[in-house]
Scaffold this motif. Structure first.
Motif, PDB file in Angstrom:
ATOM      1  N   ILE A 108       0.841  -1.209   0.000  1.00  0.00           N
ATOM      2  CA  ILE A 108       0.000   0.000   0.000  1.00  0.00           C
ATOM      3  C   ILE A 108       0.871   1.253   0.000  1.00  0.00           C
ATOM      4  O   ILE A 108       0.552   2.252  -0.683  1.00  0.00           O
ATOM      5  N   GLN A 109       1.989   1.195   0.716  1.00  0.00           N
ATOM      6  CA  GLN A 109       2.892   2.354   0.724  1.00  0.00           C
ATOM      7  C   GLN A 109       3.397   2.666  -0.684  1.00  0.00           C
ATOM      8  O   GLN A 109       3.390   3.815  -1.137  1.00  0.00           O
ATOM      9  N   ARG A 110       3.853   1.644  -1.379  1.00  0.00           N
ATOM     10  CA  ARG A 110       4.473   1.851  -2.684  1.00  0.00           C
ATOM     11  C   ARG A 110       3.441   2.270  -3.728  1.00  0.00           C
ATOM     12  O   ARG A 110       3.669   3.205  -4.505  1.00  0.00           O
ATOM     13  N   LYS A 111       2.322   1.555  -3.800  1.00  0.00           N
ATOM     14  CA  LYS A 111       1.358   1.791  -4.868  1.00  0.00           C
ATOM     15  C   LYS A 111       0.565   3.083  -4.666  1.00  0.00           C
ATOM     16  O   LYS A 111       0.268   3.798  -5.620  1.00  0.00           O
ATOM     17  N   LEU A 112       0.208   3.391  -3.429  1.00  0.00           N
ATOM     18  CA  LEU A 112      -0.588   4.592  -3.162  1.00  0.00           C
ATOM     19  C   LEU A 112       0.261   5.772  -2.698  1.00  0.00           C
ATOM     20  O   LEU A 112      -0.284   6.850  -2.423  1.00  0.00           O
ATOM     21  N   LYS A 113       1.587   5.580  -2.623  1.00  0.00           N
ATOM     22  CA  LYS A 113       2.535   6.627  -2.261  1.00  0.00           C
ATOM     23  C   LYS A 113       2.145   7.284  -0.939  1.00  0.00           C
ATOM     24  O   LYS A 113       1.954   8.500  -0.833  1.00  0.00           O
TER      25      LYS A 113
END
Length: 851
Positions: free
Chosen positions: A799-804
């Motif tokens: 979630i951190q990577r994809k939704l920044k």
């Protein structure tokens, strides 16, 4: 001089071993031992089977070839016995030859006619029971019933075919009918035969001749006729209920004749006598008390104490081993309980939980295997050799002793040594390995000192250990008269005494041992002991078996003795998740019971149940009778590896608090390491049972001392209650014996289901969905949910990577997804489990979530 001392020792040994002299007597009890030999039973059984088949073919051939009967009869009745001669080439018409023709003529024509076939069935049944080593107890009933049937059929055939075929009823049937006809006539004979058959049916099947029971009932007020179709079980239950109501209305049974006469004189009434009570018990159980209650005992010749002159520094004394008095107390117990159910006047208001299952019968002792019982034989050479080696080893280290005694047990012999004044105990204790080396034996253990004896003990394994069968333990007088709340048989001590412990006083038991050393047999022994003493209304088991094969034998008694969680799952718990839920459910049951004790003003389960039986606690106020609950966990090591704290915490709570309210825990493991048997568990399990282990570290983990690593296996164990160690030989109960016991119980009428424990819902089961607030969700909640469902990875970093997003916000999103039931709980380094399979299911789930 040496020869003289050796002869003196031989004479002394002959004195304390009188059985050696008995063997030289020409006559004695040993001469008839072949009658009880299993091989004799098998040979006799094979003979009876073949003989019955021989007669069956002979009878059938005789009836088919009746036209040739007169010719065979002429030869059989000839004075020259031509049929017996080998050169008689004519031969008989019977397929079984002249012997077959002779037996057929005897049974078919002279005796009982075609009813003789019933006799063949009886002989065949006797043969099969002897050949396959089945119980002979039912043969008494079979012989009794066969006699009635043969007489009835023979007379009936004589009544029907008296003028046509003599062979149908035989000589007994024909002449019996003619005699009855001369007395009461043909019609009277028919009525007599009808009453004879009806009486037999009533005796065997106890048929109910009341027309209204099970068929038609009338309403006394309205007079309407209501038809009720009762099932067999309901009818049986109604009969039992009526029977026990009749028993409760009677007076207290009088077991003492003088007491009965005294009361009769004072009150002027006629009381029950013992024969009347026995008749009632026989009618209820269908068994003859005299056939079952027979005195059974095993004789063990006394072993006298004698001095040994070979080594003049001390005396070797052999203490007499005690043999348990064996009586068929289980059968007597059924009689006593049947009599005791006849309550005395003034106790009608007491609540009896056993009336929930009024027809329940305890397992009989016949279900246990009867192994050949052998006396404890003492080898003079073995005793002398061991004694001399012990003394010489001590003498080599300048340790003097003043006396030595030998105490012979089933597995080991305990040599008690009284050291000379001034000898330090530690010096003898340090010679443990040296004595083992000199005796060339495993399992040498030194007890220095023996508590309460003032001696030092050296345990030496016997070359021929004795097996301790469970049947002799259950049938012992000590066990039958034991009045413990939860009596469990642990085995025989070194002094050959039966050791029984009270599980309610332990109050929990920790059992450990290496693979194949008797741990599973020990658990079966504990469970079987309780099954023979406690009624299903008084005891329930919670069985946990991660190995899935050890405790499955007890599935058959689910509706009698087991407890489980709500649902349709198996009562034997094998799933780790269900184990955690069950243990937490037991904690809830414990809390509920403490609330009941608090409301009743009582401190423990015994006081509470007594008050409930006196009807001072009403069910309308939430009170109930509390049965004991025994939790058996066969392999706790697997649970500790997979669940860890989730299992350890409820186990610790139960061990700390559950004693007073009747919940007791038995833990068993084959890996007694410190990470399995933690300090929390050890602190709450003062009673320990250790079978043989592989290292001293494991022994200290279980017992907090050495010794378990020096056992010899095969049921050899040490029992510790926190003060001292007791060496025991565990009784042997085989798997077929346990199957017979559970099948005997399972075939009886039980409760509608197992005892249902309180329902426990974990956070994972509930999903914390009730705590989810749709108005407080993150703006990216749906985006995160679709991302997780598409990738099927419940990862915060994803979630951190994809939704920044930052880690904190991503973590909050994952928590909200867990509360909503989209992802599972935290599983350490592994990604969370995604609970929604696809986006379509997600859309439907979100629509229901927002409503």
């Amino acid at each position: 001089m040496a020869t003289k001392k050796s002869n003196s020792f031989r004479n002394a040994a002959d004195d304390f071993l009188p059985e050696e002299k008995d063997k030289q007597k020409p006559f004695g009890p040993g001469k008839l031992a072949w009658i009880k030999d299993e091989r004799t039973h098998k040979i006799a059984g094979a003979f009876f089977i073949l003989f019955s088949l021989f007669l069956f073919v002979a009878f059938t051939s005789h009836i088919i070839n009746l036209s040739q009967f007169e010719t065979d009869q002429d030869i059989l009745q000839s004075s020259s016995w031509k049929w017996f001669k080998a050169n008689n080439v004519r031969g008989a018409s019977n397929m079984m030859g002249y012997f077959g023709a002779w037996f057929s003529h005897l049974f078919i024509h002279k005796w009982f006619g075609i009813a003789s076939y019933i006799l063949l069935f009886t002989v065949f049944t006797l043969g099969t029971r002897l050949l396959f080593n089945w119980q002979l107890h039912p043969m008494t009933k079979i012989l009794r019933y066969s006699f009635f049937i043969i007489v009835w059929i023979s007379l009936l055939m004589g009544f029907i075919f008296h003028s046509d075929n003599l062979y149908m009823g035989g000589g007994f049937g024909y002449f019996g009918f003619m005699w009855l006809k001369s007395l009461i006539g043909s019609v009277g004979t028919g009525i007599f035969l009808f009453l004879y058959g009806l009486a037999f049916m009533i005796i065997v099947y106890n048929i109910d001749l009341k027309f209204k029971k099970g068929l038609v009932q009338y309403d006394d007020e309205s007079g309407d006729r209501n038809r009720v179709a009762f099932s067999d079980h309901e009818t049986e239950a109604e009969h039992m209920k009526q029977h026990y109501e009749d028993l409760h209305n009677q007076r207290e049974p009088i077991l003492n004749k003088e007491h009965a006469e005294l009361i009769e004189e004072e009150e002027g009434i006629q009381l029950h006598s013992i024969p009347e009570i026995e008749d009632e018990v026989e009618e209820d159980t269908g068994a003859n008390i005299e056939d079952h209650v027979e005195p059974i005992s095993f004789k063990v010749d006394p072993i006298k104490e004698k001095k040994v002159e070979k080594i003049p520094d001390f005396e070797l004394k052999i203490e007499q081993p005690k043999a348990d008095e064996f009586v068929p107390e289980v059968i007597q117990k059924a009689v006593v309980e049947a009599i005791a159910s006849d309550r005395p006047v003034g106790l009608e208001d007491l609540y009896d939980p056993t009336l929930d299952l009024p027809g329940y019968q305890f397992p009989t002792i016949d279900l246990l295997q009867e192994y050949e019982f052998t006396k404890i034989e003492v080898d003079r050479t073995e005793l002398e050799t061991s004694k001399n080696l012990i003394v010489e080893t001590l003498k080599n280290y300048n340790i003097a002793i003043s006396e030595i005694r030998a105490n012979i047990g089933p597995t080991v012999t305990l040599y008690e040594i009284v050291p000379a004044p001034g000898v330090k105990i530690s010096r003898i204790k340090n010679l443990e390995d040296d004595i083992a080396l000199s005796l060339a034996a495993l399992g040498i253990r030194i007890i220095a000192p023996i508590p309460g004896r003032g001696t030092i003990g050296i345990e030496v394994p016997n070359k021929k250990p004795e097996m301790v069968p469970m049947r002799s333990m259950i049938g012992s007088k000590k066990f039958q008269e034991c009045n413990y709340e939860l009596p469990v048989i642990l085995g025989k001590t070194i002094s050959n005494e039966l050791y029984i412990a009270d599980l309610s006083k332990m109050p929990h038991l920790l059992c450990a041992g290496a693979t194949g050393q008797g741990k599973s047999v020990g658990l079966n022994t504990l469970i079987v002991s309780l099954l023979y003493k406690k009624h299903p209304s008084e005891l329930k088991f919670v069985l946990v078996d991660p190995k899935k094969v050890e405790l499955t034998l007890y599935n058959k008694i689910e509706r009698h003795y087991l407890a489980k969680l709500p649902g349709d799952g198996d009562a034997i718990i094998t799933d780790t998740k269900l184990v955690c839920n069950t243990l937490n459910s037991l904690c809830m049951e414990m809390d509920d019971r403490y609330e009941l004790l608090k409301a009743a003003g009582k401190r423990n389960i015994i006081e509470y149940n007594v008050k409930f039986k006196e009807r001072k606690l009403l069910p309308t106020e939430g009170h109930r009778f509390l049965p004991y609950i025994v939790v058996v966990i066969d392999e706790v090591a697997d649970l500790m590896m997979t669940a860890g704290r989730e299992v350890e915490t409820p186990i610790a709570r139960l061990a700390q608090l559950a004693r007073a309210i009747g919940i007791h825990v038995i833990l068993a493991t084959q890996r007694p390491s410190v990470n399995i048997i933690t300090g929390t568990i050890k602190a709450n399990f003062p009673a320990r049972l250790a079978f043989r282990v592989t290292s001293k570290i494991d022994s200290r983990t279980i017992l907090d001392s050495n010794g378990a690593d020096q056992l010899i296996g095969k049921g050899d164990m040490l029992f510790s209650t926190g003060n001292d160690l007791i060496r025991l030989q565990c009784p042997f109960v085989d798997t077929p014996e346990v199957e017979r016991i559970t099948e005997f119980i399972g075939n009886q009428r039980g409760y509608s289901s197992a005892l249902i424990l309180p329902e426990f819902r974990s956070d994972e089961d509930s999903g914390s969905r009730d705590n989810f607030d749709a108005n407080d969700r993150d703006a990216l909640f749906e985006d995160a949910a679709r991302l997780i469902v598409m990738t099927q990875q419940g990862s915060t970093s994803l979630i951190q990577r994809k939704l920044k997003l930052g880690y904190n916000r991503a973590g909050r999103l994952v928590d909200q997804l867990e509360q909503a039931g989209i992802v599972g709980p935290f599983e350490g380094a592994k990604a969370r489990k995604v609970l929604i399979p696809d986006e379509v299911s997600l859309d439907q789930y979100l629509n229901t979530l927002y409503k």
